[in-house]
Design an enzyme around this catalytic site. Structure first.
Site, short mmCIF file in Angstrom:
data_model
loop_
_atom_site.label_atom_id
_atom_site.label_comp_id
_atom_site.label_asym_id
_atom_site.label_seq_id
_atom_site.Cartn_x
_atom_site.Cartn_y
_atom_site.Cartn_z
N LYS B 58 -3.36 10.32 72.95
CA LYS B 58 -4.38 11.27 73.38
C LYS B 58 -5.78 10.77 73.02
CE LYS B 58 -1.14 15.15 73.14
NZ LYS B 58 -0.56 16.23 72.30
N GLN B 102 -1.57 18.92 66.49
CA GLN B 102 -0.30 18.34 66.95
C GLN B 102 0.85 19.04 66.24
OE1 GLN B 102 -0.12 15.83 69.35
NE2 GLN B 102 2.09 16.23 69.32
N ASP B 125 -6.16 23.12 73.89
CA ASP B 125 -4.73 22.89 74.09
C ASP B 125 -4.02 24.19 74.55
OD1 ASP B 125 -2.65 21.02 74.09
OD2 ASP B 125 -2.03 21.49 72.04
#
Lengths: 288, 288
Positions: B58, B102, B125
């Site tokens: 990412k 994450q 996200d």
């Protein structure tokens, strides 16, 4: 299924009475231990007659259950900012445990912004984004009152939802959407239908559980009800007519809510129960 | 439908490239006008090899698009409170425009509490309760990245969803649940299926659009795909196998995503696009 199958009415009136009684016992205990009753703030913008009646009814039910209510009646000219200030003030007021914003608020007010001024821990009507996500994710929080009432009815009548196909007709933010998420959390397979659904009849025919929550009189045809299905009618239309063609559905369903006396009474009961629970949480009281 | 019907692959790789290119143009404009690039903070607890790889990938994609990233690697022993402090700090840091936590974070951490420490305006996200409710209610906000990628694929291939029956297999908080809500917002009739669903085959057979989002290799049988259906496979299983039996589905579908090269590349593309949009919002920049 044979024609002699017996159908049972889901008696929301009785179940609601039981819930309100439980809430009253808890409210009395809170009052005794803290010297102050649980308190619901009701907020109404303008004087829409139906809204005035609803608020009056809710406050009367609170009073009977030993729950205080504080009514804030705002003029129809109230701005969104003024309403938000009022709700934020109540959210921060330690004497208020639950907040109910009666809606609709009028076309000039962004209702979503108003709802979001209600602190999640006082959102006893289950209207905030936080409460919706909590219902969706199976997290602690308050549920929207009508969906919460529907789930309690299903539980009271021992309806096993796991693996069953539940069809929700309607997708409003405080009824269709949350009740679908609550059914999904109970492991039902959930279908959301609505005004754009192409073949409603066929989908209803496959439903083990139907939740009608759309406000269109007799939209759900009785002959589409699968024999042995559970039918929850959350519609309220003029003339005490639900969203389901009751007379025909009655000949096919295993369990069905009458209109009135099914879902309707449960909504206020859940509001009262959640107000008492909010007060207990905020006052740090564990019930026996 | 005849056997000669042509199926089209939904090319996520190409569409993702186009989105990333657009994001890069916007990022460059932001950098030029403000003297600082959009910045994504990536937070990782522990050193799970897959997570390390994902974060590295990412960040590399950010760098190529002119998006800065700031990595915060925390030891596996980090407590929930420390993680929340870190995320709250980033939420309040004006130099950070987007935050990616994450996950999984490890069994000792309440991930929901951690997600909720991310400010909604930096939730690029799409993992917070606020973002989920915004997706569900059709309100402005960031979408969960994979659901957002799926919706962009459907749009790019001109799939008309209104009145169509979309079946979502899977009900996770960041994939199945939100993609169902996004499909519902586009007026699809939406069914949520999952591990407890009694008759998955039959339900799939009625789907105009199938979204497989469950992570079980070839769970969806190709022969259950309705001729002419649109098949979105968001599964990623070992050996580049999706949740759909691709070879058979290919003979029946009208549109289908390959695995890999379908949904996968879209996820990061949406992350980058939302990071740039978050920066633009926070810096008060309107793009031309």
């Amino acid at each position: 299924m044979s024609a002699t199958q017996t159908v049972q009415l889901m008696d929301g009136t009785s179940l609601a009475k039981r819930l309100v009684k439980e809430a009253a016992v808890k409210a009395a205990e809170i009052s005794q231990r803290t010297g102050a009753a649980p308190c619901l703030a009701t907020v109404l913008v303008g004087e829409d007659p139906a809204s005035v009646t609803y608020v009056r009814m809710k406050r009367a039910r609170c009073a009977k259950a030993g729950i205080k209510s504080r009514h804030i009646g705002l003029p129809a000219t109230t701005t969104a900012a003024e309403l938000i200030d009022t709700l934020a003030g109540l959210s921060g007021d330690p004497k208020v445990h639950g907040i109910l914003l009666q809606h609709p608020c009028g076309p000039h007010i962004d209702e979503r912004a108003a709802f979001e001024a209600i602190a999640p821990e006082k959102d006893v009507d289950g209207v905030t984004m936080h409460s919706f996500a909590a219902m969706s994710f199976g997290l602690p929080g308050f549920v929207s009152c009508t969906p919460g009432g529907i789930m309690r009815l299903l539980e009271a009548y021992d309806v096993d939802l796991a693996g069953k196909h539940a069809v929700v007709v309607g997708r409003s933010a405080i009824l269709g959407k949350p009740v679908g998420m609550l059914l999904l959390a109970k492991d039902a397979t959930v279908t959301y239908c609505h005004s754009r659904t192409a073949d409603l009849s066929r989908i209803i025919q496959e439903a083990d559980v139907v939740v009608a929550a759309v406000g269109r009189p007799r939209l759900i045809r009785g002959e589409d009800i699968k024999p042995g299905a559970v039918v929850i009618d959350a519609g309220y239309n003029p003339g005490n007519v639900g969203d389901v063609d009751f007379d025909t559905a009655l000949t096919r369903a295993r369990l069905i809510t009458p209109v009135p006396g099914g879902v309707g009474p449960m909504t206020i009961a859940v509001l009262l129960a959640q107000t008492v629970n909010a007060a207990a949480n905020q006052l740090g009281i564990q019930h026996h």
